[in-house]
Design a protein around this motif. Structure first.
Motif, PDB file in Angstrom:
ATOM      1  N   PHE A 101       0.825  -1.205   0.000  1.00 52.17           N
ATOM      2  CA  PHE A 101       0.000   0.000   0.000  1.00 52.17           C
ATOM      3  C   PHE A 101       0.866   1.264   0.000  1.00 52.17           C
ATOM      4  O   PHE A 101       0.389   2.332  -0.352  1.00 52.17           O
ATOM      5  CB  PHE A 101      -1.024  -0.079   1.145  1.00 52.17           C
ATOM      6  N   ALA A 104       1.102   1.641  -3.592  1.00 49.80           N
ATOM      7  CA  ALA A 104      -0.186   2.189  -4.061  1.00 49.80           C
ATOM      8  C   ALA A 104      -0.232   3.691  -3.799  1.00 49.80           C
ATOM      9  O   ALA A 104      -0.714   4.471  -4.625  1.00 49.80           O
ATOM     10  CB  ALA A 104      -1.331   1.486  -3.346  1.00 49.80           C
ATOM     11  N   SER A 114      -5.232  17.161  -5.025  1.00 45.09           N
ATOM     12  CA  SER A 114      -6.357  18.100  -4.974  1.00 45.09           C
ATOM     13  C   SER A 114      -5.882  19.409  -4.374  1.00 45.09           C
ATOM     14  O   SER A 114      -5.184  19.418  -3.352  1.00 45.09           O
ATOM     15  CB  SER A 114      -7.477  17.526  -4.121  1.00 45.09           C
ATOM     16  N   HIS A 116      -6.159  22.513  -2.212  1.00 43.91           N
ATOM     17  CA  HIS A 116      -6.939  22.818  -1.003  1.00 43.91           C
ATOM     18  C   HIS A 116      -7.268  24.305  -0.886  1.00 43.91           C
ATOM     19  O   HIS A 116      -7.887  24.724   0.075  1.00 43.91           O
ATOM     20  CB  HIS A 116      -6.191  22.337   0.255  1.00 43.91           C
ATOM     21  N   ARG A 164       4.154  16.140  -0.052  1.00 48.23           N
ATOM     22  CA  ARG A 164       3.156  15.400   0.735  1.00 48.23           C
ATOM     23  C   ARG A 164       3.701  14.069   1.240  1.00 48.23           C
ATOM     24  O   ARG A 164       3.241  13.535   2.240  1.00 48.23           O
ATOM     25  CB  ARG A 164       1.906  15.130  -0.118  1.00 48.23           C
ATOM     26  N   LEU A 168       3.761  10.924   4.972  1.00 50.94           N
ATOM     27  CA  LEU A 168       3.300   9.535   4.886  1.00 50.94           C
ATOM     28  C   LEU A 168       4.341   8.642   5.567  1.00 50.94           C
ATOM     29  O   LEU A 168       5.485   9.057   5.765  1.00 50.94           O
ATOM     30  CB  LEU A 168       3.147   9.120   3.425  1.00 50.94           C
ATOM     31  N   PRO A 169       3.988   7.405   5.896  1.00 51.57           N
ATOM     32  CA  PRO A 169       4.989   6.517   6.497  1.00 51.57           C
ATOM     33  C   PRO A 169       6.258   6.500   5.632  1.00 51.57           C
ATOM     34  O   PRO A 169       6.163   6.469   4.396  1.00 51.57           O
ATOM     35  CB  PRO A 169       4.287   5.166   6.512  1.00 51.57           C
ATOM     36  N   ASN A 283     -10.759   9.241  -7.763  1.00 50.41           N
ATOM     37  CA  ASN A 283     -10.130   9.773  -6.562  1.00 50.41           C
ATOM     38  C   ASN A 283     -10.783   9.163  -5.313  1.00 50.41           C
ATOM     39  O   ASN A 283     -10.111   8.796  -4.349  1.00 50.41           O
ATOM     40  CB  ASN A 283     -10.260  11.305  -6.566  1.00 50.41           C
ATOM     41  N   TYR A 286      -9.944   5.306  -4.817  1.00 47.08           N
ATOM     42  CA  TYR A 286      -8.556   4.928  -4.566  1.00 47.08           C
ATOM     43  C   TYR A 286      -8.087   5.331  -3.163  1.00 47.08           C
ATOM     44  O   TYR A 286      -6.909   5.262  -2.854  1.00 47.08           O
ATOM     45  CB  TYR A 286      -7.648   5.553  -5.638  1.00 47.08           C
ATOM     46  N   ARG A 287      -8.996   5.742  -2.283  1.00 43.03           N
ATOM     47  CA  ARG A 287      -8.555   6.096  -0.910  1.00 43.03           C
ATOM     48  C   ARG A 287      -8.603   4.826  -0.062  1.00 43.03           C
ATOM     49  O   ARG A 287      -9.634   4.469   0.468  1.00 43.03           O
ATOM     50  CB  ARG A 287      -9.452   7.183  -0.344  1.00 43.03           C
ATOM     51  N   HIS A 289      -7.333   3.927   2.835  1.00 41.22           N
ATOM     52  CA  HIS A 289      -6.795   4.122   4.188  1.00 41.22           C
ATOM     53  C   HIS A 289      -7.100   2.952   5.128  1.00 41.22           C
ATOM     54  O   HIS A 289      -6.398   2.745   6.109  1.00 41.22           O
ATOM     55  CB  HIS A 289      -7.337   5.432   4.756  1.00 41.22           C
ATOM     56  N   MET A 384      -7.112   8.118  11.530  1.00 37.77           N
ATOM     57  CA  MET A 384      -7.284   8.696  10.188  1.00 37.77           C
ATOM     58  C   MET A 384      -8.670   9.320  10.017  1.00 37.77           C
ATOM     59  O   MET A 384      -9.121   9.578   8.897  1.00 37.77           O
ATOM     60  CB  MET A 384      -7.007   7.637   9.120  1.00 37.77           C
ATOM     61  N   HIS A 387      -8.610  12.422   7.998  1.00 35.25           N
ATOM     62  CA  HIS A 387      -8.326  12.154   6.581  1.00 35.25           C
ATOM     63  C   HIS A 387      -9.592  11.710   5.857  1.00 35.25           C
ATOM     64  O   HIS A 387      -9.857  12.102   4.727  1.00 35.25           O
ATOM     65  CB  HIS A 387      -7.255  11.067   6.429  1.00 35.25           C
TER      66      HIS A 387
HETATM   67  C1  HEM Z   1      -1.029   5.096   5.641  1.00 29.62           C
HETATM   68  C2  HEM Z   1      -0.699   6.294   5.406  1.00 29.62           C
HETATM   69  C3  HEM Z   1      -1.555   7.346   4.764  1.00 29.62           C
HETATM   70  C4  HEM Z   1      -1.777   8.561   5.264  1.00 29.62           C
HETATM   71  C5  HEM Z   1      -1.221   9.128   6.536  1.00 29.62           C
HETATM   72  C6  HEM Z   1      -2.632   9.253   4.334  1.00 29.62           C
HETATM   73  C7  HEM Z   1      -3.065  10.524   4.500  1.00 29.62           C
HETATM   74  C8  HEM Z   1      -3.819  11.238   3.606  1.00 29.62           C
HETATM   75  C9  HEM Z   1      -4.197  12.614   3.728  1.00 29.62           C
HETATM   76  C10 HEM Z   1      -3.837  13.496   4.876  1.00 29.62           C
HETATM   77  C11 HEM Z   1      -4.886  12.934   2.621  1.00 29.62           C
HETATM   78  C12 HEM Z   1      -5.449  14.298   2.279  1.00 29.62           C
HETATM   79  C13 HEM Z   1      -6.912  14.282   2.230  1.00 29.62           C
HETATM   80  C14 HEM Z   1      -7.471  15.144   1.164  1.00 29.62           C
HETATM   81  O1  HEM Z   1      -6.753  15.818   0.441  1.00 29.62           O
HETATM   82  O2  HEM Z   1      -8.684  15.073   0.977  1.00 29.62           O
HETATM   83  C15 HEM Z   1      -4.960  11.777   1.798  1.00 29.62           C
HETATM   84  C16 HEM Z   1      -5.570  11.725   0.596  1.00 29.62           C
HETATM   85  C17 HEM Z   1      -5.616  10.640  -0.184  1.00 29.62           C
HETATM   86  N1  HEM Z   1      -5.157   9.388   0.121  1.00 29.62           N
HETATM   87 FE1  HEM Z   1      -4.112   8.891   1.731  1.00 29.62          FE
HETATM   88  N2  HEM Z   1      -2.898   8.436   3.279  1.00 29.62           N
HETATM   89  C18 HEM Z   1      -2.270   7.262   3.520  1.00 29.62           C
HETATM   90  C19 HEM Z   1      -2.278   6.151   2.691  1.00 29.62           C
HETATM   91  C20 HEM Z   1      -2.979   6.087   1.531  1.00 29.62           C
HETATM   92  C21 HEM Z   1      -3.040   4.913   0.689  1.00 29.62           C
HETATM   93  C22 HEM Z   1      -2.327   3.591   0.962  1.00 29.62           C
HETATM   94  C23 HEM Z   1      -3.831   5.227  -0.365  1.00 29.62           C
HETATM   95  C24 HEM Z   1      -4.254   4.393  -1.532  1.00 29.62           C
HETATM   96  C25 HEM Z   1      -3.514   3.771  -2.293  1.00 29.62           C
HETATM   97  C26 HEM Z   1      -4.265   6.597  -0.184  1.00 29.62           C
HETATM   98  C27 HEM Z   1      -5.077   7.267  -1.056  1.00 29.62           C
HETATM   99  C28 HEM Z   1      -5.404   8.596  -0.934  1.00 29.62           C
HETATM  100  C29 HEM Z   1      -6.068   9.348  -1.984  1.00 29.62           C
HETATM  101  C30 HEM Z   1      -6.501   8.843  -3.346  1.00 29.62           C
HETATM  102  C31 HEM Z   1      -6.183  10.628  -1.510  1.00 29.62           C
HETATM  103  C32 HEM Z   1      -6.753  11.823  -2.235  1.00 29.62           C
HETATM  104  C33 HEM Z   1      -5.600  12.671  -2.745  1.00 29.62           C
HETATM  105  C34 HEM Z   1      -6.008  13.969  -3.328  1.00 29.62           C
HETATM  106  O3  HEM Z   1      -7.170  14.139  -3.655  1.00 29.62           O
HETATM  107  O4  HEM Z   1      -5.127  14.823  -3.467  1.00 29.62           O
HETATM  108  N3  HEM Z   1      -3.732   7.077   0.975  1.00 29.62           N
HETATM  109  N4  HEM Z   1      -4.313  10.738   2.430  1.00 29.62           N
END
Ligand code: HEM
Length: 981
Positions: A101, A104, A114, A116, A164, A168-169, A283, A286-287, A289, A384, A387
């Motif tokens: 992941f 991913a 996106s 902000h 960004r 992340l980890p 979008n 694919y989240r 979390h 999370m 998030h």
């Molecule tokens: C485990 C650690 C992760 C953290 C701390 C994390 C954190 C975040 C944060 C803070 C956002 C911003 C929210 C927003 O813009 O609406 C975000 C967005 C997102 N995350 Fe994660 N995430 C993690 C892992 C993942 C994984 C493994 C995926 C999928 C493969 C993922 C997919 C997404 C997607 C698609 C967005 C939207 C991005 C955007 O619209 O710019 N995230 N995540």
């Protein structure tokens, strides 16, 4: 022709088919404007250049029909607390690791960013392409910050553009750093190979103009980026999809390949390479979390504590988050100083600015050993919450459709009840209470909390059912839609080597893993060639062990976490190199262990513990008298003339003939002798169509065995090459055994020999040598292995040595570093002069740059302090340039005298003995210099096209093989000579 006839003929042509042969408008154009990716992704579709460009709005794929008024939607926090918040950690059903992941996350950060800023939330600040934007940036300004621009197309060490990732980890950023390192690896190789000959390495050429440096930096950088993206896509289509589709647990190296040209029924081209803009639906789906591992969950908690020390994570608001984000962006240091995950950059030495390999490997291997969680309702870590609220709010702000609208769009059955969507009563009930009717279930929540797919045939990711179907549509849109993965994915745009290097290799170890190849290339001392951490990093090691056991393939892999290996010390000094080479009791080669991996039993004397004795005996069997040596020399001379005669061609109207002396002569003279005279294996040629192998086939087999046992093998190729070499050895030993003839008739396989002798014909020399070997009291196995040792040790390397000698002999303007004493040109009549010439030529241009040795004890030699167990690379080519030992070392002077100054000879000289090997080579050389006015062929054809390969230091020079990949073996150089009319 009559008008009527013409009309009839034309109307028989199928105009639609002919018209549809070509794309309208054309698929692509030529020139730098179209050849490379723009920093912001613009121009992917030349007819709609803004399509998928960074900074343009998200696309929306689905027409929502069901109203979802924002003011009637349940509070996002409440939705999280009822449907998404993790109740307990459930490990991923296929046993995927946290690293899966993390990869991913890299994929999604390539295609979503996106905005902000209030009023701009509909903007995607990154391009809609899998173009490694997190590494290279989303616009030219950012790209300029990661580039070093010194003329070599490099990136600054261990940097990336995407801030960004710092939140992340750490393994996510570390994975991306490997692509930074891969970029620099590729850029260096491209410059070394210099396919078009237009670049100058600024480290060696100090007078290159600024303008030229800037131009070549741009070219190398852009070509490299295309290749590096090819690598990224290859990881997606190997390791990543293999985990998603469950192929990894089936041991399959098959993959989806959505790039090829396909024709519709009406012969029109099935669209590809026409661009892509990412959609808001994609979008949302694919989240992922929910899959966060326990360890990453802990890491996120720590990070939030650091960012908001005074707040309980549950109390952090969206506003707090966005304000913090803006403040951090404003105060960010120069990206060359960025650090994360407690990594420290080296402050001095050759790796200044880089992180320590072992620290990077530590994060990656840690993430492989952490289990990812299952998808599903009530699975997202509480930490999370914020998030997810951001996700839900974004989904609403974008006006995304309902889950049922989305399913209808995809042709899936729409849900009629919450229970149908998720059979867990508690979840269905809670959702019903929040949304009232299943048609009102918003897409984001509907996707994330849907019942997950179980681990069934063809499934590996196991997300909600709708995600599992929809993810493929988007994956195809992203890749098939990208012009640089389709029409413009060409060896011209990427150069021949770059194009070959970034292909997914189904033969690679780990069922065609690309990540394993990337680890071994970028962290060579911290990943091992057979560990499951190397080859299956996206699966937890315990789960992988279970799958390998089921497949009966446990034997091929090491289950332990890789142990770092110490770096090798390069020794350049003449005295030190000489001393180590001579002290065979204190410094040992690794050939014996290597050979033991592929050759069974005794007798392979070139790589055996008591090889020196066996070697002497073998040589005495081979050439027991001076007459025998002369006879063999004559064979070499005759064979060289014969092959030149056979393969040369004449130039029209001139008394000149030309021959590809390397490809058709030097490569095969030693091979003919060893195969037919010693091993009794007849070669398949035009004159003898019933032989066993063609010359090239046998050369390639022997070259691979030689490389595996005596040279360096790229770690990523080691295991597949080992398998192939085992097969070659088996095939050859079988043939050698069968050809032993009546000399071995007392042996149990006499029956087989009966059939084979007729097939092979009889060879007097072969027969006698075999008899002499048996007379030593050797077992059949020993005889066979001894012959194999000679076949391997006296052929391919001698051909390379001969190539270097002839290349120097024809030396003119091509190699400005070497001067040949004009008055001391070689005398074809004098064997001594020819031999001295060869010795001196091989000092200047040895077939290999050096050899590896391992110290058996501590010792100090001059300034070199060696520790027991230390691995040394003896750089013989450097030591040979020592001014004291060889005054004016760059001058080829065949009359230097003091033969004891030359370092001990290796390779075929050891296998055959100095006298025999020198005679053979001298006779070949004699045949070449006897050609009237022998000279290089014209232009490119007359050059020995080769390059230095700093990635494989043992190769003095590398060549490109027919697959356009690096190889130690030369393949072309044309010479011209005159003949009487
Ligand atoms: C485990 C650690 C992760 C953290 C701390 C994390 C954190 C975040 C944060 C803070 C956002 C911003 C929210 C927003 O813009 O609406 C975000 C967005 C997102 N995350 Fe994660 N995430 C993690 C892992 C993942 C994984 C493994 C995926 C999928 C493969 C993922 C997919 C997404 C997607 C698609 C967005 C939207 C991005 C955007 O619209 O710019 N995230 N995540």
């Amino acid at each position: 022709m009559q008008v009527q006839q013409m009309t009839a003929r034309c109307s028989s042509l199928n105009f639609p088919i002919v018209y549809n042969d070509l794309a309208h408008p054309p698929a692509t154009y030529i020139g730098p404007e179209y050849q490379f990716r723009a920093a912001d992704g613009a121009g992917n579709n030349p007819d709609a250049p803004n399509l998928g460009k960074a900074g343009t709005p998200y696309a929306r794929s689905v027409q929502g029909a069901n109203p979802l008024p924002r003011n009637q939607m349940p509070d996002a926090g409440l939705v999280f607390d009822t449907l998404l918040r993790r109740e307990k950690f459930t490990e991923h059903p296929q046993g995927l690791s946290a690293l899966m992941f993390s990869f991913a996350a890299l994929v999604i950060h390539s295609v979503f960013r996106s905005d902000h800023t209030p009023g701009k939330q509909h903007i995607n600040m990154t391009s809609g392409y899998v173009d490694l934007a997190p590494l290279y940036g989303n616009d030219q300004v950012m790209q300029d910050k990661v580039r070093n621009k010194d003329g070599r197309g490099l990136l600054h060490p261990d940097v990336f553009a995407e801030d960004r990732l710092l939140f992340l980890p750490p393994q996510v950023g570390v994975l991306l750093l490997l692509f930074n390192r891969n970029h620099n690896y590729i850029a260096r190789r491209l410059l070394e190979i210099n396919e078009r000959g237009t670049w100058k390495d600024p480290t060696h050429h100090h007078h290159v103009s600024h303008a030229q440096l800037a131009q070549q930096d741009e070219e190398i950088f852009q070509i490299t980026r295309l290749c590096n993206c090819g690598w990224f896509a290859a990881v997606v289509f190997s390791d990543y999809f293999s985990a998603i589709l469950g192929l990894v647990r089936k041991g399959s190296s098959w993959s989806l390949e959505p790039f090829e040209e396909i024709r519709n029924d009406d012969h029109t081209v099935f669209e590809r390479g026409r661009g892509n803009a990412c959609s808001v639906e994609f979008n949302c789906l694919y989240r992922w979390h929910a899959t966060t591992s326990l360890e990453d969950e802990e890491w996120i908690a720590l990070q939030l504590k650091e960012l908001f020390p005074d707040k309980n994570p549950e109390d952090i608001s969206l506003k707090d988050f966005y304000l913090k984000e803006a403040a951090i962006t404003k105060s960010e240091p120069d990206l060359q100083q960025w650090t994360f995950g407690s990594l420290q950059r080296e402050t001095e030495g050759p790796n200044k600015g880089s992180f320590k390999d072992s620290d990077l490997a530590g994060w990656l291997q840690g993430a492989t050993s952490h289990r990812a969680a299952s998808f599903g309702a009530r699975s997202t870590p509480a930490i999370m919450r914020l998030h997810e609220i951001m996700g839900i709010e974004a989904n609403r702000a974008w006006g995304v459709c309902s889950l049922n609208d989305f399913r209808k769009f995809l042709g899936l059955k729409t849900y009629t009840s919450f229970l149908e969507w998720n059979p867990n009563h508690e979840v269905a009930d809670a959702a019903e209470k929040l949304y009232g009717h299943i048609d009102n279930l918003e897409l984001y929540v509907g996707l994330q909390a849907e019942e997950s797919k179980p681990l069934i045939e063809g499934a590996g990711l196991c997300p909600g059912y709708t995600i599992s179907r929809a993810i493929l549509s988007d994956a195809f849109a992203l890749t098939r839609g990208d012009r640089f993965y389709t029409q413009d994915f060409t060896p011209y745009n990427m150069t021949a080597w770059g194009f070959a290097d970034c292909q997914r290799d189904p033969e690679a170890y780990g069922f065609g893993s690309t990540l394993g190849r990337l680890f071994l290339r970028t962290l060579p001392n911290d990943y091992s060639k057979d560990s499951i951490y190397t080859w299956f990093p996206l699966v937890h090691p315990e789960s992988m062990e279970k799958y390998l056991k089921n497949l009966g393939k446990l034997d091929g892999y090491d289950l332990a976490r890789p142990r770092p290996s110490g770096p090798t010390t390069t020794v350049n000094g003449y005295v030190e190199v000489g001393q180590v080479l001579k002290s065979t009791d204190k410094y040992v080669s690794e050939y014996v262990e290597r050979a033991a991996e592929v050759v069974k039993g005794k007798g392979f004397f070139t790589a055996s513990a008591n090889g020196v004795e066996e070697q002497k005996r073998f040589i005495s069997a081979l050439a027991p008298s001076p007459e025998a040596i002369s006879a063999i020399g004559k064979y070499f001379n005759d064979k060289t003339k014969e092959l030149i005669e056979l393969h040369s061609f004449s130039l029209i109207g001139k008394n000149t003939r030309a021959v590809n002396i390397v490809r058709d002569v030097l490569k095969f003279v030693p091979l003919h002798w060893a195969a037919t005279e010693i091993a009794g294996i007849p070669l398949k040629t035009k004159q003898h169509p019933h032989g066993v192998f063609t010359e090239s086939q046998l050369f390639d087999m022997l070259a691979e065995i030689y490389q595996f046992v005596f040279l360096e093998v790229e770690s990523a190729n080691y295991m597949p090459m080992r398998q192939r070499v085992k097969e070659h050895v088996q095939e050859l030993t079988h043939l050698i055994k069968a050809a032993l003839g009546s000399a071995g008739s007392k042996l149990p396989f006499a029956g087989l020999i009966g059939t084979m002798t007729g097939f092979f014909g009889k060879k007097k020399n072969h027969h006698e040598i075999v008899k002499r070997l048996f007379d030593f009291g050797y077992s059949t196995e020993q005889v066979v292995n001894s012959i194999l040792a000679l076949l391997v040790g006296a052929t391919v390397e001698m051909s390379l040595a001969l190539t270097n000698v002839v290349n120097l002999l024809l030396h003119k303007e091509y190699d400005s570093e070497v001067t040949i004493e004009a008055t001391k040109k070689v005398d074809a009549k004098d064997l001594g002069s020819l031999t001295a010439y060869i010795t001196e030529a091989l000092r200047i241009d040895p077939p290999f740059a050096g050899v590896y040795r391992v110290a058996k004890q501590d010792e100090t030699i001059e300034s070199l302090n060696v520790k027991q167990g230390q691995r040394l690379f003896l750089h013989i080519a450097s030591a040979n340039m020592n001014e004291d030992a060889f005054p004016d070392p760059r001058i080829l002077n065949a009359t230097r005298g003091r033969p004891e100054r030359y370092l001990p000879k290796d390779g075929c000289f050891t296998v055959l003995g100095d006298e025999l090997a020198s005679t053979m080579m001298a006779e070949v050389l004699r045949a070449v210099v006897s050609l009237d006015n022998v000279r290089r062929g014209p232009g490119q054809s007359g050059k020995l096209v080769r390059f230095s390969d700093t990635a494989l230091p043992i190769l003095h020079y590398a060549y490109l093989n027919e697959k356009m990949l690096h190889s130690p073996w030369p393949n072309s150089m044309v010479v011209n000579y005159d003949v009487a009319k």
